[in-house]
Design a protein around this motif. Structure first.
Motif, PDB file in Angstrom:
ATOM      1  N   HIS A  56       0.862  -1.190   0.000  1.00  0.00           N
ATOM      2  CA  HIS A  56       0.000   0.000   0.000  1.00  0.00           C
ATOM      3  C   HIS A  56       0.893   1.233   0.000  1.00  0.00           C
ATOM      4  O   HIS A  56       2.082   1.154   0.321  1.00  0.00           O
ATOM      5  CB  HIS A  56      -0.978   0.005   1.178  1.00  0.00           C
ATOM      6  CG  HIS A  56      -0.334   0.078   2.527  1.00  0.00           C
ATOM      7  ND1 HIS A  56       0.405  -0.950   3.061  1.00  0.00           N
ATOM      8  CD2 HIS A  56      -0.315   1.068   3.450  1.00  0.00           C
ATOM      9  CE1 HIS A  56       0.842  -0.598   4.255  1.00  0.00           C
ATOM     10  NE2 HIS A  56       0.423   0.628   4.522  1.00  0.00           N
ATOM     11  N   HIS A  61       6.096   2.219   3.579  1.00  0.00           N
ATOM     12  CA  HIS A  61       6.145   1.002   2.755  1.00  0.00           C
ATOM     13  C   HIS A  61       6.651   1.274   1.337  1.00  0.00           C
ATOM     14  O   HIS A  61       7.229   0.403   0.707  1.00  0.00           O
ATOM     15  CB  HIS A  61       4.752   0.355   2.695  1.00  0.00           C
ATOM     16  CG  HIS A  61       4.276  -0.120   4.027  1.00  0.00           C
ATOM     17  ND1 HIS A  61       4.263  -1.444   4.396  1.00  0.00           N
ATOM     18  CD2 HIS A  61       3.835   0.575   5.112  1.00  0.00           C
ATOM     19  CE1 HIS A  61       3.837  -1.551   5.649  1.00  0.00           C
ATOM     20  NE2 HIS A  61       3.564  -0.345   6.100  1.00  0.00           N
ATOM     21  N   HIS A 131      -7.386  -0.802   5.234  1.00  0.00           N
ATOM     22  CA  HIS A 131      -6.346   0.085   5.800  1.00  0.00           C
ATOM     23  C   HIS A 131      -6.156   1.248   4.831  1.00  0.00           C
ATOM     24  O   HIS A 131      -6.095   2.407   5.235  1.00  0.00           O
ATOM     25  CB  HIS A 131      -5.056  -0.710   6.004  1.00  0.00           C
ATOM     26  CG  HIS A 131      -3.888   0.111   6.460  1.00  0.00           C
ATOM     27  ND1 HIS A 131      -3.877   0.802   7.652  1.00  0.00           N
ATOM     28  CD2 HIS A 131      -2.688   0.372   5.871  1.00  0.00           C
ATOM     29  CE1 HIS A 131      -2.720   1.435   7.776  1.00  0.00           C
ATOM     30  NE2 HIS A 131      -1.983   1.204   6.702  1.00  0.00           N
ATOM     31  N   ASP A 150      -0.213  -3.836   6.024  1.00  0.00           N
ATOM     32  CA  ASP A 150      -0.795  -3.339   7.273  1.00  0.00           C
ATOM     33  C   ASP A 150      -2.254  -3.764   7.426  1.00  0.00           C
ATOM     34  O   ASP A 150      -3.042  -3.095   8.084  1.00  0.00           O
ATOM     35  CB  ASP A 150      -0.690  -1.805   7.339  1.00  0.00           C
ATOM     36  CG  ASP A 150       0.726  -1.349   7.637  1.00  0.00           C
ATOM     37  OD1 ASP A 150       1.610  -2.223   7.816  1.00  0.00           O
ATOM     38  OD2 ASP A 150       0.956  -0.129   7.690  1.00  0.00           O
TER      39      ASP A 150
HETATM   40 ZN    ZN Z   1       0.141   1.714   6.373  1.00  0.00          ZN
END
Ligand code: ZN
Length: 209
Positions: A56, A61, A131, A150
């Motif tokens: 994501h 990330h 998320h 996540d």
């Molecule tokens: Zn996240």
């Protein structure tokens, strides 16, 4: 299959490096930061990156994706529903009080049901929104392993109070896409320690429906 997990960056995002011993090809998931350390591991195993998968578009990330792509030439995979978030990387950086990392165009719009092959091993993309709208998890049946981003953590689930988050949707994603996986499947979350599907089914306080 080589699998190294290194927590990178200020928020200690778990970056996964998978390498096939035969072909010496690799898939890197969530190169959030510290690309130098990731390159060291790749060099140590003599691996060439074939794909960069982003679970994501949160900065912890995706922050190092442009750098890793520039260093390796590998295409970046991300779900198109997170393009909006990725465009606002500068805003995410401001929230964290860090500088905005370089951005790169996404090469492949990772969709639910897509698969990548590393040697003999398939990596399946599961779209698990909640998320963020473009959150994906990566299921590797031959390794009995899930890289959950996540979406699912040991004893917790991803927060849904940030832009694009949806509390009901994340529970539906976990219930429909992740809970049907084998109980003994290992879950590598986006942060913190590993777990299994069975353990979370039994003990995760957010999943006691
Ligand atoms: Zn996240």
């Amino acid at each position: 299959m080589i699998h190294e997990i290194i927590p990178v960056g200020m928020l200690q995002c778990n970056c996964s490096i998978f390498g096939d011993e035969q072909t010496r090809e690799a898939i890197v998931i969530d190169p959030g930061d510290e690309i130098g350390r990731i390159e060291e591991i790749l060099a140590r195993h003599k691996l060439k990156v074939r794909a960069i998968i982003i679970t994501h578009a949160h900065i912890d990330h995706i922050g190092g994706a442009a750098k890793l792509k520039a260093a390796t030439g590998a295409p970046v995979w991300m779900n198109a529903s997170d393009e909006e978030l990725y465009r606002h990387l500068d805003m995410q950086a401001a929230w964290l009080g860090t500088s905005t990392p370089e951005r790169t165009p996404v090469d492949v719009a990772a969709r639910d049901g897509d698969a990548l092959r590393l040697g003999e091993t398939d990596f399946h993309i599961l779209h698990t929104p909640g998320h963020t709208q473009g959150s994906v998890s990566v299921w590797i049946p031959m390794e009995n392993k899930l890289v959950a981003g996540d979406t699912l953590f040991r004893d917790s689930i991803g927060r849904t109070d940030l832009p694009g988050g949806d509390g009901r949707q994340i529970l539906r994603s976990i219930h429909d896409k992740l809970m049907p996986l084998p109980e003994d499947a290992v879950v590598v979350p986006g942060h913190g320690p590993e777990t299994t599907i069975g353990r979370e089914k039994e003990l995760n306080p957010f999943l006691q429906f």
